[in-house]
Design a protein around this motif. Structure first.
Motif, PDB file in Angstrom:
ATOM      1  N   GLU A  79       0.830  -1.206   0.000  1.00  0.00           N
ATOM      2  CA  GLU A  79       0.000   0.000   0.000  1.00  0.00           C
ATOM      3  C   GLU A  79       0.861   1.251   0.000  1.00  0.00           C
ATOM      4  O   GLU A  79       1.998   1.235   0.488  1.00  0.00           O
ATOM      5  CB  GLU A  79      -0.904   0.060   1.245  1.00  0.00           C
ATOM      6  N   SER A  80       0.301   2.342  -0.503  1.00  0.00           N
ATOM      7  CA  SER A  80       0.944   3.652  -0.440  1.00  0.00           C
ATOM      8  C   SER A  80      -0.120   4.722  -0.579  1.00  0.00           C
ATOM      9  O   SER A  80      -1.279   4.427  -0.895  1.00  0.00           O
ATOM     10  CB  SER A  80       2.003   3.797  -1.538  1.00  0.00           C
ATOM     11  N   LEU A 140      -5.374   6.251  -2.099  1.00  0.00           N
ATOM     12  CA  LEU A 140      -4.484   5.166  -1.704  1.00  0.00           C
ATOM     13  C   LEU A 140      -4.284   4.218  -2.886  1.00  0.00           C
ATOM     14  O   LEU A 140      -5.187   4.029  -3.700  1.00  0.00           O
ATOM     15  CB  LEU A 140      -5.065   4.394  -0.520  1.00  0.00           C
ATOM     16  N   SER A 141      -3.101   3.631  -2.935  1.00  0.00           N
ATOM     17  CA  SER A 141      -2.783   2.656  -3.970  1.00  0.00           C
ATOM     18  C   SER A 141      -2.389   1.335  -3.336  1.00  0.00           C
ATOM     19  O   SER A 141      -1.776   1.316  -2.270  1.00  0.00           O
ATOM     20  CB  SER A 141      -1.630   3.147  -4.852  1.00  0.00           C
ATOM     21  N   CYS A 142      -2.725   0.252  -4.017  1.00  0.00           N
ATOM     22  CA  CYS A 142      -2.358  -1.087  -3.572  1.00  0.00           C
ATOM     23  C   CYS A 142      -1.807  -1.832  -4.783  1.00  0.00           C
ATOM     24  O   CYS A 142      -2.552  -2.127  -5.713  1.00  0.00           O
ATOM     25  CB  CYS A 142      -3.578  -1.789  -3.011  1.00  0.00           C
ATOM     26  N   MET A 148      -4.944   3.172  10.216  1.00  0.00           N
ATOM     27  CA  MET A 148      -4.046   2.490   9.295  1.00  0.00           C
ATOM     28  C   MET A 148      -4.932   1.788   8.270  1.00  0.00           C
ATOM     29  O   MET A 148      -5.879   1.085   8.649  1.00  0.00           O
ATOM     30  CB  MET A 148      -3.180   1.487  10.044  1.00  0.00           C
ATOM     31  N   TYR A 149      -4.633   1.987   7.010  1.00  0.00           N
ATOM     32  CA  TYR A 149      -5.434   1.414   5.926  1.00  0.00           C
ATOM     33  C   TYR A 149      -4.660   0.250   5.302  1.00  0.00           C
ATOM     34  O   TYR A 149      -3.489   0.401   4.924  1.00  0.00           O
ATOM     35  CB  TYR A 149      -5.754   2.478   4.876  1.00  0.00           C
ATOM     36  N   GLY A 209       0.134  -1.902   5.361  1.00  0.00           N
ATOM     37  CA  GLY A 209      -0.687  -0.757   5.707  1.00  0.00           C
ATOM     38  C   GLY A 209      -0.055   0.577   5.372  1.00  0.00           C
ATOM     39  O   GLY A 209       1.164   0.702   5.216  1.00  0.00           O
ATOM     40  N   THR A 210      -0.919   1.595   5.274  1.00  0.00           N
ATOM     41  CA  THR A 210      -0.476   2.971   5.081  1.00  0.00           C
ATOM     42  C   THR A 210      -1.307   3.850   6.014  1.00  0.00           C
ATOM     43  O   THR A 210      -2.533   3.690   6.093  1.00  0.00           O
ATOM     44  CB  THR A 210      -0.597   3.396   3.604  1.00  0.00           C
TER      45      THR A 210
END
Length: 137
Positions: A6-7, A20-22, A96-97, A130-131
């Motif tokens: 993730e970012s 968000l990117s995964c 936290m995602y 997580g991000t």
């Protein structure tokens, strides 16, 4: 082995947006559904995580009621990336995602024991690290 990264997290003001990117890699036989979860500070991971959204390989989506209308999930299968666009962020969205993958077998792959056929190809669900998203008022 599959990997999930993730970012896109950060510290933002309430009312603003983040995407968000995964990035998923390593699945060579199976396709994969991708889900986003979040975990608030101090909460235990298994019991405390909150489902947000899910997208399958064909682009079909699901959302938790708490984020419908504000969050949008999408994916680009060319670069193996799933996005979560989060608009009108609120302080209570601070968490936290996490991104999670669930492999889905192709039609020709099956097994008789009820378990996911992808496991016979060593393709399993994976969680990213997580991000962090922090929203201040």
């Amino acid at each position: 082995e599959a990997q999930v990264q993730e970012s896109g997290g950060g510290s933002v003001q309430a009312g603003t947006s983040l995407r968000l990117s995964c990035v998923v890699s390593g699945y060579t036989v199976c396709t994969h559904d991708v889900s986003w979860y979040r975990l608030g500070s101090g909460r235990e991971f298994v019991a405390g995580r909150e489902f947000l959204s899910e997208i399958d390989n064909d682009g079909n989506t699901k959302y938790a009621d708490s984020v419908k209308g504000r969050f949008t999930i999408s994916r680009n299968n060319t670069n193996n990336t799933v996005y979560l666009q989060m608009n009108n962020l609120k302080p209570e969205n601070t968490a936290m995602y996490y991104c999670k993958t669930d492999p889905r077998p192709p039609p020709y792959l099956s097994r008789d024991d009820g378990l996911n056929p992808c496991w016979s190809k060593h393709e399993y669900p994976h969680w990213g690290h997580g991000t962090q998203v922090t929203v201040s008022s």
